[in-house]
Design an enzyme around this catalytic site. Structure first.
Site, PDB file in Angstrom:
ATOM      1  N   THR A  85       0.815  -1.223   0.000  1.00  0.00           N
ATOM      2  CA  THR A  85       0.000   0.000   0.000  1.00  0.00           C
ATOM      3  C   THR A  85       0.842   1.263   0.000  1.00  0.00           C
ATOM      4  OG1 THR A  85      -1.405   1.350   1.434  1.00  0.00           O
ATOM      5  CG2 THR A  85      -0.147  -0.353   2.511  1.00  0.00           C
ATOM      6  N   GLU A 121       0.306   3.603   1.865  1.00  0.00           N
ATOM      7  CA  GLU A 121       0.462   4.026   3.262  1.00  0.00           C
ATOM      8  C   GLU A 121       1.882   3.743   3.760  1.00  0.00           C
ATOM      9  OE1 GLU A 121      -1.717   5.447   5.843  1.00  0.00           O
ATOM     10  OE2 GLU A 121      -2.537   6.159   3.961  1.00  0.00           O
ATOM     11  N   TYR A 125      -0.845   0.353  11.030  1.00  0.00           N
ATOM     12  CA  TYR A 125      -1.224  -0.335   9.791  1.00  0.00           C
ATOM     13  C   TYR A 125      -0.091  -0.226   8.768  1.00  0.00           C
ATOM     14  CZ  TYR A 125      -3.319  -0.764   5.155  1.00  0.00           C
ATOM     15  OH  TYR A 125      -3.567  -1.103   3.846  1.00  0.00           O
ATOM     16  N   LYS A 154       2.224  -3.221   7.135  1.00  0.00           N
ATOM     17  CA  LYS A 154       2.300  -3.450   5.687  1.00  0.00           C
ATOM     18  C   LYS A 154       3.753  -3.439   5.188  1.00  0.00           C
ATOM     19  CE  LYS A 154      -1.874  -4.036   3.874  1.00  0.00           C
ATOM     20  NZ  LYS A 154      -2.224  -5.152   2.973  1.00  0.00           N
TER      21      LYS A 154
HETATM   22  O1  G4F Z   1     -10.341   6.865   3.068  1.00  0.00           O
HETATM   23  P1  G4F Z   1      -9.296   6.811   4.112  1.00  0.00           P
HETATM   24  O2  G4F Z   1      -9.709   6.262   5.430  1.00  0.00           O
HETATM   25  O3  G4F Z   1      -8.079   6.022   3.468  1.00  0.00           O
HETATM   26  P2  G4F Z   1      -6.519   5.916   3.845  1.00  0.00           P
HETATM   27  O4  G4F Z   1      -6.284   6.193   5.278  1.00  0.00           O
HETATM   28  O5  G4F Z   1      -5.768   6.746   2.864  1.00  0.00           O
HETATM   29  O6  G4F Z   1      -6.223   4.378   3.596  1.00  0.00           O
HETATM   30  C1  G4F Z   1      -6.845   3.637   2.564  1.00  0.00           C
HETATM   31  O7  G4F Z   1      -6.029   3.597   1.415  1.00  0.00           O
HETATM   32  C2  G4F Z   1      -4.751   2.977   1.592  1.00  0.00           C
HETATM   33  C3  G4F Z   1      -3.996   3.014   0.276  1.00  0.00           C
HETATM   34  O8  G4F Z   1      -4.609   2.193  -0.659  1.00  0.00           O
HETATM   35  C4  G4F Z   1      -4.944   1.565   2.099  1.00  0.00           C
HETATM   36  F1  G4F Z   1      -3.744   1.009   2.331  1.00  0.00           F
HETATM   37  C5  G4F Z   1      -5.744   1.568   3.372  1.00  0.00           C
HETATM   38  O9  G4F Z   1      -5.988   0.236   3.783  1.00  0.00           O
HETATM   39  C6  G4F Z   1      -7.069   2.229   3.102  1.00  0.00           C
HETATM   40  O10 G4F Z   1      -7.771   1.468   2.156  1.00  0.00           O
HETATM   41  O11 G4F Z   1      -8.722   8.282   4.391  1.00  0.00           O
HETATM   42  C7  G4F Z   1      -8.228   9.100   3.355  1.00  0.00           C
HETATM   43  C8  G4F Z   1      -7.938  10.487   3.887  1.00  0.00           C
HETATM   44  C9  G4F Z   1      -7.096  10.516   5.164  1.00  0.00           C
HETATM   45  O12 G4F Z   1      -6.107  11.501   5.061  1.00  0.00           O
HETATM   46  C10 G4F Z   1      -8.075  10.914   6.259  1.00  0.00           C
HETATM   47  O13 G4F Z   1      -7.510  11.630   7.351  1.00  0.00           O
HETATM   48  O14 G4F Z   1      -9.172  11.103   4.224  1.00  0.00           O
HETATM   49  C11 G4F Z   1      -9.026  11.793   5.458  1.00  0.00           C
HETATM   50  N1  G4F Z   1     -10.330  11.946   6.089  1.00  0.00           N
HETATM   51  C12 G4F Z   1     -10.907  13.140   6.393  1.00  0.00           C
HETATM   52  N2  G4F Z   1     -12.078  12.939   7.025  1.00  0.00           N
HETATM   53  C13 G4F Z   1     -11.135  10.969   6.499  1.00  0.00           C
HETATM   54  C14 G4F Z   1     -12.238  11.591   7.090  1.00  0.00           C
HETATM   55  N3  G4F Z   1     -11.011   9.628   6.419  1.00  0.00           N
HETATM   56  C15 G4F Z   1     -12.030   8.878   6.929  1.00  0.00           C
HETATM   57  N4  G4F Z   1     -11.928   7.540   6.826  1.00  0.00           N
HETATM   58  N5  G4F Z   1     -13.124   9.441   7.532  1.00  0.00           N
HETATM   59  C16 G4F Z   1     -13.281  10.789   7.653  1.00  0.00           C
HETATM   60  O15 G4F Z   1     -14.258  11.290   8.202  1.00  0.00           O
END
Ligand code: G4F
Length: 374
Positions: free
Chosen positions: A164, A166, A188, A192
């Site tokens: 990933t 990440e 996480y 990875k």
């Molecule tokens: O959608 P996210 O939770 O994805 P994140 O953390 O980038 O990780 C995903 O992608 C990775 C790469 O493929 C994978 F390895 C991992 O398993 C997962 O699938 O968050 C994306 C961004 C972050 O910066 C977070 O801080 O969105 C920001 N964000 C802002 N508000 C939020 C929110 N994320 C989430 N989940 N929920 C919110 O309310």
């Protein structure tokens, strides 16, 4: 020990250009390739299973637990897939699954993949997302009869590890390629990195065909509702249909390279169809902020996000990955892989899908496919 098709027989009968299996000749024994997918009930597992079934593979999925509710969902979508019980925490069950299935290819997609959860359950994340990779590799090694360092890869099972972006975390350069140093920012990401280096190590130590796809964020209507893209598309649909008035989010300035999950599973199969094992960055090369995601999603439904989005400190992470952007040129040059769906199309597809889902179900989103779920 393994008695299925050998590496040579399974892979020499493929088209050298497109890397897909050649059509069977009447005079030849069946050459159906067999794939075992961990994490098959997650978003990526379901898209990969569909794709491999379409290519003519026999697909098996590893499922855990006694009454896993996602299995019924998967069965409705993919009647052709065969399921076998096993758990990334249980070495014996993985050896038994590999023995039983005799796969040509193993795709390890299972993980605890929701980043915030990895702070709450850091040890479990290490066990599943990190050590789980070791257990799958060991199951393949044992069932392949590879006991000494650098044994020849006879009857080789090919292994794909879902790495990933990440792992880049606090990235030292932009865009990120296969040589970019890792600086993970969550338990996480650290787990990875362990799985990534272990996959390389088994390749170098045992001559195994083991590769990692360093996948940037990939989304779809099957994404779990905890991830930001789906949280936004569902939130927009609920507001549009009058079920909610507000959407509470965390850091709007974070940026990600978002692509369509259905495009990314094609790259997984291509990686295992190469002559030599190697790791690849998979992403679009285009990055957007969460704020832009929100803006596009609300506009798709004819709404203005400023009227509905509230930032909430509860969704701010202890350590953030500020910005990720892929350099997928190696995948483009060597795999001939490119994403087909762009960012705006992806976001509007997700919003439209959630509008239909909620309209059909009276506002209940139901159990989604969740994450690349363990
Ligand atoms: O959608 P996210 O939770 O994805 P994140 O953390 O980038 O990780 C995903 O992608 C990775 C790469 O493929 C994978 F390895 C991992 O398993 C997962 O699938 O968050 C994306 C961004 C972050 O910066 C977070 O801080 O969105 C920001 N964000 C802002 N508000 C939020 C929110 N994320 C989430 N989940 N929920 C919110 O309310």
């Amino acid at each position: 020990m393994r008695s299925g098709p050998s590496r040579k027989s399974a892979y020499s009968r493929q088209c050298l250009v497109c890397k897909l299996p050649r059509r069977r000749q009447n005079t030849e024994a069946p050459l159906t390739r067999r794939a075992l997918i961990t994490g098959i009930t997650g978003q990526d597992g379901s898209y990969l299973a569909e794709y491999l079934v379409d290519l003519g593979y026999e697909v098996w999925g590893l499922v855990r637990g006694q009454a896993n509710p996602r299995v019924r969902h998967l069965r409705q979508l993919l009647g052709d897939v065969r399921l076998i019980r096993g758990d990334l925490l249980d070495q014996g069950s993985l050896i038994a699954a590999v023995e039983r299935v005799q796969p040509d290819e193993v795709y390890n997609l299972a993980a605890i993949s929701y980043v915030p959860m990895s702070w709450q359950q850091a040890e479990l994340t290490g066990e599943v997302t990190g050590l789980g990779v070791l257990r799958v590799l060991e199951a393949i090694r044992v069932c392949s009869g590879i006991s000494a360092s650098r044994s020849p890869g006879r009857g080789q099972i090919r292994f794909y590890q879902a790495s990933t972006s990440e792992m880049f975390g606090k990235a030292r350069e932009s865009p990120q390629n296969e040589q970019t140093a890792f600086h993970p920012r969550s338990p996480y990401g650290v787990a990875k990195v362990y799985g990534h280096f272990l996959t390389q190590n088994y390749r170098e130590s045992y001559g195994m065909f083991a590769v990692s796809g360093i996948m940037f964020n990939h989304e779809s209507p099957r994404r779990g509702a905890e991830f930001v893209t789906r949280k936004v598309s569902l939130g927009v649909a609920k507001i549009k249909l009058g079920y909610e008035r507000q959407l509470r989010l965390g850091n709007l300035s974070a940026s990600r390279d978002w692509g369509f999950a259905g495009d990314y599973v094609r790259a997984m199969q291509l990686m295992l169809a190469q002559d030599e094992p190697s790791d690849y960055v998979i992403g679009t090369g285009v990055t957007h902020s969460v704020e832009t995601l929100v803006d596009v999603a609300f506009r798709t439904a004819g709404l203005d996000w400023h009227d509905h989005v509230v930032t909430d400190a509860a969704f701010i992470r202890p350590a953030e990955v500020d910005r990720l952007c892929a350099d997928p040129s190696k995948a483009r040059d060597e795999l001939d892989w490119e994403p087909k769906m762009g960012f705006e199309e992806l976001v509007s597809m997700m919003v439209d899908a959630d509008l239909r889902l909620l309209a059909d179900s009276g506002g209940i989103a139901g159990d989604s496919f969740g994450t690349d779920s363990w």
